[in-house]
Design an enzyme around this catalytic site. Structure first.
Site, PDB file in Angstrom:
ATOM      1  N   HIS A  52       0.853  -1.189   0.000  1.00  0.00           N
ATOM      2  CA  HIS A  52       0.000   0.000   0.000  1.00  0.00           C
ATOM      3  C   HIS A  52       0.887   1.236   0.000  1.00  0.00           C
ATOM      4  O   HIS A  52       1.993   1.228   0.555  1.00  0.00           O
ATOM      5  CB  HIS A  52      -0.898   0.020   1.236  1.00  0.00           C
ATOM      6  N   GLU A  54       0.802   3.932   1.712  1.00  0.00           N
ATOM      7  CA  GLU A  54       1.180   4.407   3.038  1.00  0.00           C
ATOM      8  C   GLU A  54       2.346   3.609   3.608  1.00  0.00           C
ATOM      9  O   GLU A  54       3.277   4.187   4.175  1.00  0.00           O
ATOM     10  CB  GLU A  54      -0.001   4.318   4.012  1.00  0.00           C
ATOM     11  N   CYS A  82      -6.461   2.049   5.460  1.00  0.00           N
ATOM     12  CA  CYS A  82      -7.118   0.812   5.879  1.00  0.00           C
ATOM     13  C   CYS A  82      -6.607   0.428   7.275  1.00  0.00           C
ATOM     14  O   CYS A  82      -5.728   1.089   7.835  1.00  0.00           O
ATOM     15  CB  CYS A  82      -6.810  -0.298   4.880  1.00  0.00           C
ATOM     16  N   CYS A  85      -2.720  -0.218   7.385  1.00  0.00           N
ATOM     17  CA  CYS A  85      -1.914   1.010   7.317  1.00  0.00           C
ATOM     18  C   CYS A  85      -2.090   1.852   8.576  1.00  0.00           C
ATOM     19  O   CYS A  85      -1.116   2.410   9.092  1.00  0.00           O
ATOM     20  CB  CYS A  85      -2.274   1.799   6.070  1.00  0.00           C
TER      21      CYS A  85
END
Length: 154
Positions: A52, A54, A82, A85
């Protein structure tokens, strides 16, 4: 630079994610006025469920600071994080998150869950949301509309 300029940089990273078929999410880690981490979604290209935007930006920031604690860092993200993260942000002791648009299906900064402010956790992240939300949402809407259209053709 100010918050808007940093978020525009995150939006540019999000746009780059579409070049390799990933959902357009971008992240920028800033410390003392300079970028120390850039990330864009890479799940498809890396075949990695943890790739991801992040997490990539947080990893780069940790390497730049040579420490897992991200004291003094602000993370700018185009989409509400999410649970994975958000958990990483708490564990990294991130002081501040600025995100553009909410994620009503998987957001963990207040939409579905609120990991970043959970009263039983030992760290809380200051959260600001809505900065350039329309631009970030438009990128996502356009990306998923194109996927649906391609699916109908195939």
């Amino acid at each position: 630079m100010d918050d808007v300029a940093w978020m525009r940089l995150a939006l540019a990273e999000a746009q780059r994610a579409t070049l390799h078929g990933d959902v357009p999410v971008g992240a920028v880690a800033v410390h003392e006025g300079r970028v120390i981490g850039l990330g864009r979604n890479r799940r498809e290209v890396d075949r990695d469920p943890t790739a991801h935007a992040e997490l990539i930006a947080l990893r780069e920031a940790s390497r730049a600071l040579r420490h897992w604690r991200l004291d003094g860092v602000t993370l700018y993200c185009t989409l509400e994080p999410c649970a994975m993260c958000a958990g990483a942000m708490v564990l990294a002791r991130l002081p501040r998150l600025v995100y553009a648009t909410s994620d009503p299906k998987a957001g963990a900064a207040g939409s579905v869950l609120d990991i970043l402010q959970h009263p039983r956790l030992n760290h809380h992240v200051q959260v600001e949301s809505g900065l350039l939300a329309e631009e970030a949402a438009a990128l996502l809407v356009s990306f998923f509309a194109r996927l649906r259209a391609e699916g109908q053709r195939g």
